[in-house]
Write a protein that holds these residues in place. Structure first.
Motif, short mmCIF file in Angstrom:
data_model
loop_
_atom_site.label_atom_id
_atom_site.label_comp_id
_atom_site.label_asym_id
_atom_site.label_seq_id
_atom_site.Cartn_x
_atom_site.Cartn_y
_atom_site.Cartn_z
N PHE A 30 0.83 -1.21 0.00
CA PHE A 30 0.00 0.00 0.00
C PHE A 30 0.86 1.25 0.00
N PHE A 31 1.88 1.30 0.87
CA PHE A 31 2.74 2.48 0.94
C PHE A 31 3.51 2.69 -0.36
N LEU A 33 2.55 1.76 -3.36
CA LEU A 33 1.58 2.23 -4.35
C LEU A 33 1.19 3.68 -4.10
N ALA A 34 1.02 4.05 -2.84
CA ALA A 34 0.69 5.44 -2.51
C ALA A 34 1.82 6.38 -2.93
N ALA A 35 3.06 5.96 -2.72
CA ALA A 35 4.20 6.77 -3.13
C ALA A 35 4.25 6.92 -4.65
N LEU A 36 3.94 5.84 -5.35
CA LEU A 36 3.92 5.89 -6.81
C LEU A 36 2.84 6.85 -7.31
N ILE A 37 1.66 6.78 -6.71
CA ILE A 37 0.56 7.66 -7.11
C ILE A 37 0.93 9.12 -6.85
N ARG A 38 1.53 9.38 -5.70
CA ARG A 38 1.94 10.76 -5.37
C ARG A 38 3.00 11.27 -6.35
N SER A 39 3.94 10.41 -6.71
CA SER A 39 4.98 10.85 -7.64
C SER A 39 4.41 11.07 -9.04
N LEU A 40 3.45 10.25 -9.43
CA LEU A 40 2.83 10.45 -10.75
C LEU A 40 2.00 11.73 -10.78
N SER A 41 1.33 12.02 -9.69
CA SER A 41 0.47 13.21 -9.68
C SER A 41 1.27 14.50 -9.62
N SER A 42 2.49 14.43 -9.10
CA SER A 42 3.30 15.65 -9.02
C SER A 42 4.19 15.81 -10.26
N GLN A 51 -3.39 3.57 -16.89
CA GLN A 51 -2.56 3.53 -15.68
C GLN A 51 -3.36 3.99 -14.46
N ILE A 52 -4.16 5.03 -14.63
CA ILE A 52 -4.98 5.53 -13.52
C ILE A 52 -5.99 4.48 -13.10
N LYS A 53 -6.63 3.84 -14.08
CA LYS A 53 -7.60 2.78 -13.79
C LYS A 53 -6.93 1.64 -13.05
N ASN A 54 -5.75 1.27 -13.51
CA ASN A 54 -5.00 0.18 -12.89
C ASN A 54 -4.64 0.50 -11.45
N LEU A 55 -4.15 1.71 -11.20
CA LEU A 55 -3.77 2.11 -9.85
C LEU A 55 -4.98 2.13 -8.92
N SER A 56 -6.09 2.60 -9.42
CA SER A 56 -7.32 2.64 -8.63
C SER A 56 -7.78 1.23 -8.26
N GLN A 57 -7.71 0.34 -9.23
CA GLN A 57 -8.08 -1.07 -8.97
C GLN A 57 -7.18 -1.67 -7.90
N ILE A 59 -5.41 -0.20 -5.53
CA ILE A 59 -5.67 0.38 -4.20
C ILE A 59 -6.89 -0.28 -3.58
N SER A 60 -7.93 -0.46 -4.37
CA SER A 60 -9.16 -1.09 -3.88
C SER A 60 -8.92 -2.53 -3.44
N ILE A 61 -8.16 -3.26 -4.23
CA ILE A 61 -7.88 -4.67 -3.89
C ILE A 61 -7.02 -4.75 -2.64
N ILE A 62 -6.02 -3.89 -2.53
CA ILE A 62 -5.16 -3.92 -1.34
C ILE A 62 -5.97 -3.60 -0.10
N ARG A 63 -6.91 -2.66 -0.21
CA ARG A 63 -7.78 -2.37 0.94
C ARG A 63 -8.58 -3.61 1.34
N ARG A 64 -9.13 -4.32 0.36
CA ARG A 64 -9.88 -5.54 0.67
C ARG A 64 -8.97 -6.64 1.24
N MET A 65 -7.73 -6.72 0.74
CA MET A 65 -6.77 -7.68 1.28
C MET A 65 -6.51 -7.40 2.76
N GLN A 66 -6.30 -6.12 3.07
CA GLN A 66 -6.03 -5.74 4.45
C GLN A 66 -7.24 -5.99 5.34
#
Length: 129
Positions: A30-31, A33-42, A51-57, A59-66
């Protein structure tokens, strides 16, 4: 079927280190992926829609895993409480539910890995243009 099953207090205790390490691995994913998303957005380059769709998917799956991992851990503790107070059959059923949630979490992990590989393939395709 449940009459022959006996789960001792040590059986669910064996899952504690495994589930803890699994949750740590999920948190690291998760961390990262979050760092990757932050670097892509900046960044200055536009991010591909796939890529955005993939990252969103992911994040959702990792949340369900946790969520499944934490639920498995909580049911493991609840199982131990029931066994401790003498409700062995109930504890055995709860332990089974804990194992099923752990299995669900692991299946989600495989799905997330596959999506991650798809993301790398999208990136490789963009680099080859």
């Amino acid at each position: 079927m449940l009459e022959n099953m006996h789960v001792s207090l040590t059986t669910p205790a064996l899952l504690f280190p495994a589930i803890s390490l699994l949750l740590l691995a999920y948190t690291n994913r998760f961390f990262a992926l979050a760092a990757l998303i932050r670097s892509l957005s900046s960044g200055e380059k536009p991010v591909h829609k796939d890529q955005i769709k993939n990252l969103s998917q992911r994040i959702s799956i990792i949340r369900r895993m946790q969520e499944a991992g934490v639920s498995s851990f909580a049911l493991c503790v609840l199982c131990m409480i029931f066994i401790y107070v003498g409700f062995n059959k109930t504890g055995s059923v709860i332990f089974g539910a804990s194992l099923l949630l752990l299995l669900y979490s692991l299946i989600l992990s495989v799905i997330e890995i596959r999506i991650s590989v798809d993301a790398l393939n999208i990136h490789i395709k963009e680099m080859s243009k």
